[in-house]
Design a protein around this motif. Structure first.
Motif, PDB file in Angstrom:
ATOM      1  N   ASP A  83       0.832  -1.214   0.000  1.00  0.00           N
ATOM      2  CA  ASP A  83       0.000   0.000   0.000  1.00  0.00           C
ATOM      3  C   ASP A  83       0.863   1.259   0.000  1.00  0.00           C
ATOM      4  O   ASP A  83       0.576   2.223  -0.716  1.00  0.00           O
ATOM      5  N   ILE A  84       1.921   1.251   0.821  1.00  0.00           N
ATOM      6  CA  ILE A  84       2.827   2.405   0.864  1.00  0.00           C
ATOM      7  C   ILE A  84       3.574   2.540  -0.457  1.00  0.00           C
ATOM      8  O   ILE A  84       3.766   3.647  -0.981  1.00  0.00           O
ATOM      9  N   GLN A  85       3.999   1.417  -1.022  1.00  0.00           N
ATOM     10  CA  GLN A  85       4.689   1.450  -2.316  1.00  0.00           C
ATOM     11  C   GLN A  85       3.796   2.097  -3.376  1.00  0.00           C
ATOM     12  O   GLN A  85       4.240   2.979  -4.125  1.00  0.00           O
ATOM     13  N   ASN A  86       2.532   1.674  -3.423  1.00  0.00           N
ATOM     14  CA  ASN A  86       1.605   2.228  -4.419  1.00  0.00           C
ATOM     15  C   ASN A  86       1.328   3.706  -4.159  1.00  0.00           C
ATOM     16  O   ASN A  86       1.207   4.497  -5.109  1.00  0.00           O
ATOM     17  N   GLU A  87       1.237   4.078  -2.893  1.00  0.00           N
ATOM     18  CA  GLU A  87       0.992   5.485  -2.574  1.00  0.00           C
ATOM     19  C   GLU A  87       2.161   6.364  -3.014  1.00  0.00           C
ATOM     20  O   GLU A  87       1.962   7.449  -3.577  1.00  0.00           O
ATOM     21  N   ILE A  88       3.379   5.891  -2.779  1.00  0.00           N
ATOM     22  CA  ILE A  88       4.557   6.646  -3.203  1.00  0.00           C
ATOM     23  C   ILE A  88       4.608   6.750  -4.721  1.00  0.00           C
ATOM     24  O   ILE A  88       4.889   7.821  -5.284  1.00  0.00           O
ATOM     25  N   PHE A  89       4.307   5.651  -5.411  1.00  0.00           N
ATOM     26  CA  PHE A  89       4.293   5.678  -6.877  1.00  0.00           C
ATOM     27  C   PHE A  89       3.228   6.644  -7.406  1.00  0.00           C
ATOM     28  O   PHE A  89       3.447   7.344  -8.401  1.00  0.00           O
ATOM     29  N   ASN A  90       2.068   6.687  -6.746  1.00  0.00           N
ATOM     30  CA  ASN A  90       1.025   7.619  -7.169  1.00  0.00           C
ATOM     31  C   ASN A  90       1.483   9.068  -7.017  1.00  0.00           C
ATOM     32  O   ASN A  90       1.234   9.906  -7.890  1.00  0.00           O
ATOM     33  N   LEU A  91       2.160   9.366  -5.912  1.00  0.00           N
ATOM     34  CA  LEU A  91       2.674  10.719  -5.700  1.00  0.00           C
ATOM     35  C   LEU A  91       3.748  11.069  -6.731  1.00  0.00           C
ATOM     36  O   LEU A  91       3.793  12.190  -7.257  1.00  0.00           O
ATOM     37  N   LEU A  92       4.614  10.094  -7.022  1.00  0.00           N
ATOM     38  CA  LEU A  92       5.649  10.313  -8.031  1.00  0.00           C
ATOM     39  C   LEU A  92       5.038  10.531  -9.412  1.00  0.00           C
ATOM     40  O   LEU A  92       5.492  11.385 -10.182  1.00  0.00           O
ATOM     41  N   SER A  93       3.989   9.758  -9.725  1.00  0.00           N
ATOM     42  CA  SER A  93       3.353   9.905 -11.035  1.00  0.00           C
ATOM     43  C   SER A  93       2.703  11.273 -11.178  1.00  0.00           C
ATOM     44  O   SER A  93       2.755  11.884 -12.261  1.00  0.00           O
ATOM     45  N   LEU A  94       2.098  11.784 -10.092  1.00  0.00           N
ATOM     46  CA  LEU A  94       1.506  13.122 -10.145  1.00  0.00           C
ATOM     47  C   LEU A  94       2.568  14.188 -10.384  1.00  0.00           C
ATOM     48  O   LEU A  94       2.343  15.153 -11.126  1.00  0.00           O
ATOM     49  N   GLN A  95       3.723  14.005  -9.746  1.00  0.00           N
ATOM     50  CA  GLN A  95       4.807  14.962  -9.943  1.00  0.00           C
ATOM     51  C   GLN A  95       5.321  14.924 -11.382  1.00  0.00           C
ATOM     52  O   GLN A  95       5.559  15.968 -12.003  1.00  0.00           O
ATOM     53  N   ILE A  96       5.479  13.711 -11.925  1.00  0.00           N
ATOM     54  CA  ILE A  96       5.951  13.572 -13.309  1.00  0.00           C
ATOM     55  C   ILE A  96       4.936  14.143 -14.288  1.00  0.00           C
ATOM     56  O   ILE A  96       5.289  14.870 -15.226  1.00  0.00           O
ATOM     57  N   GLN A  97       3.655  13.832 -14.075  1.00  0.00           N
ATOM     58  CA  GLN A  97       2.618  14.370 -14.944  1.00  0.00           C
ATOM     59  C   GLN A  97       2.585  15.889 -14.891  1.00  0.00           C
ATOM     60  O   GLN A  97       2.389  16.550 -15.924  1.00  0.00           O
ATOM     61  N   GLY A  98       2.800  16.458 -13.702  1.00  0.00           N
ATOM     62  CA  GLY A  98       2.814  17.917 -13.577  1.00  0.00           C
ATOM     63  C   GLY A  98       3.925  18.545 -14.395  1.00  0.00           C
ATOM     64  O   GLY A  98       3.727  19.582 -15.049  1.00  0.00           O
ATOM     65  N   ARG A  99       5.108  17.921 -14.383  1.00  0.00           N
ATOM     66  CA  ARG A  99       6.227  18.440 -15.173  1.00  0.00           C
ATOM     67  C   ARG A  99       5.934  18.328 -16.671  1.00  0.00           C
ATOM     68  O   ARG A  99       6.256  19.246 -17.440  1.00  0.00           O
ATOM     69  N   ILE A 100       5.344  17.204 -17.082  1.00  0.00           N
ATOM     70  CA  ILE A 100       5.016  17.039 -18.502  1.00  0.00           C
ATOM     71  C   ILE A 100       3.987  18.077 -18.937  1.00  0.00           C
ATOM     72  O   ILE A 100       4.106  18.696 -20.006  1.00  0.00           O
ATOM     73  N   VAL A 101       2.969  18.292 -18.111  1.00  0.00           N
ATOM     74  CA  VAL A 101       1.936  19.280 -18.440  1.00  0.00           C
ATOM     75  C   VAL A 101       2.541  20.679 -18.553  1.00  0.00           C
ATOM     76  O   VAL A 101       2.173  21.457 -19.444  1.00  0.00           O
ATOM     77  N   ASN A 102       3.470  21.010 -17.679  1.00  0.00           N
ATOM     78  CA  ASN A 102       4.129  22.317 -17.753  1.00  0.00           C
ATOM     79  C   ASN A 102       4.908  22.462 -19.061  1.00  0.00           C
ATOM     80  O   ASN A 102       4.904  23.537 -19.676  1.00  0.00           O
ATOM     81  N   GLU A 103       5.563  21.387 -19.487  1.00  0.00           N
ATOM     82  CA  GLU A 103       6.287  21.426 -20.758  1.00  0.00           C
ATOM     83  C   GLU A 103       5.319  21.577 -21.933  1.00  0.00           C
ATOM     84  O   GLU A 103       5.589  22.330 -22.874  1.00  0.00           O
ATOM     85  N   ILE A 104       4.187  20.871 -21.869  1.00  0.00           N
ATOM     86  CA  ILE A 104       3.189  20.959 -22.944  1.00  0.00           C
ATOM     87  C   ILE A 104       2.624  22.374 -23.035  1.00  0.00           C
ATOM     88  O   ILE A 104       2.454  22.936 -24.128  1.00  0.00           O
ATOM     89  N   ASN A 105       2.341  22.959 -21.878  1.00  0.00           N
ATOM     90  CA  ASN A 105       1.767  24.306 -21.862  1.00  0.00           C
ATOM     91  C   ASN A 105       2.726  25.349 -22.418  1.00  0.00           C
ATOM     92  O   ASN A 105       2.294  26.365 -22.972  1.00  0.00           O
ATOM     93  N   SER A 106       4.020  25.117 -22.224  1.00  0.00           N
ATOM     94  CA  SER A 106       5.010  26.074 -22.725  1.00  0.00           C
ATOM     95  C   SER A 106       5.458  25.770 -24.158  1.00  0.00           C
ATOM     96  O   SER A 106       6.192  26.558 -24.756  1.00  0.00           O
TER      97      SER A 106
END
Length: 247
Positions: A164-187
């Motif tokens: 459960d902790i492993q999946n929670e950490i991966f979910n947080l990491l995925s949100l961070q990665i998606q946020g960076r990708i979205v910022n690149e797309i927007n720019s």
């Protein structure tokens, strides 16, 4: 001219008054009202000295003086210091765990085998208990004493190693990665979205979403394409997928 002499309880030299009652005691003379009748003053003063709220105020005054002299810290500072120490300890514990999960993700390594729940054994197990546990053991063998101390002393329910902790950490990491990708797309000056719908083994319609865009790196234009994730959809029509993408 008539002069009336009165008295109030005032703890000197810091002027801390008996301002609150404890244990259900009602504030009386010397606190709520000035003391005026002096016939039994000494007896009443000694009685007042034994009241809970007077004793508590006296202790608060002594503590105040200790703080002003620098001999002790305020309770707020002590609590803040304890919270900061606990925060730093938590970071030291989670850092090797998160870095190990990142390594497995980047290298495409499966974290666990059939079962990896329970405490992490510091000794090499007879059966393979998965890449995640093996990499953590390697960190400990390489000298990570903070991780060793955590594994040896922490209760099983706060080891931060469960699936459960492993999946929670991966979910947080995925949100961070998606946020960076979205910022690149927007720019980016130009970008496109690739979406498709399929039905999984559970019979749920899933939409896969990818983004493709052009970015500039070291004076060169580079085309990037990333998979952003799956999202359930109610219908596989173009209109339903378009609404889902916008949302």
């Amino acid at each position: 001219m008539h002069i009336t002499t009165t008295a109030l309880c005032q703890l000197t030299p810091v002027s801390v008054s008996c301002s609150g009652a404890t244990g259900g005691q009602v504030l009386g003379k010397l606190v709520a009202d000035p003391y005026r009748k002096w016939k039994n003053a000494l007896k009443n003063f000694r009685k007042h000295e034994k009241l809970d709220y007077h004793v508590a105020s006296l202790s608060a005054a002594a503590n105040f003086l200790e703080i002003q002299k620098g001999k002790t810290f305020p309770i707020t500072a002590s609590l803040n210091n304890a919270a900061e120490q606990e925060l730093q300890r938590g970071k030291l514990i989670l850092e090797p765990i998160i870095k190990t999960l990142l390594l497995c993700g980047r290298q495409g390594l499966a974290l666990r085998r059939h079962k990896d729940s329970g405490n992490l054994s510091l000794e090499q197990p007879e059966e393979n208990d998965g890449n995640f546990h093996a990499l953590l053991r390697m960190r400990i063998e390489s000298g990570d004493e903070n991780l060793r101390n955590h594994i040896e002393t922490s209760p099983q329910n706060v080891a931060y190693l469960s699936p459960d902790i492993q999946n929670e950490i991966f979910n947080l990491l995925s949100l961070q990665i998606q946020g960076r990708i979205v910022n690149e797309i927007n720019s980016a000056k130009c970008s496109s979205v690739i979406a498709d719908e399929t039905t999984d083994v559970a019979g749920i319609q899933q939409m896969s979403l990818c983004a493709r865009y052009v970015t500039c790196y070291e004076n060169r234009h580079i085309i990037k394409k990333y998979f952003l994730g799956f999202s359930p959809v109610e219908s596989g029509t173009g209109e339903a997928i378009a609404v889902k993408i916008k949302s």
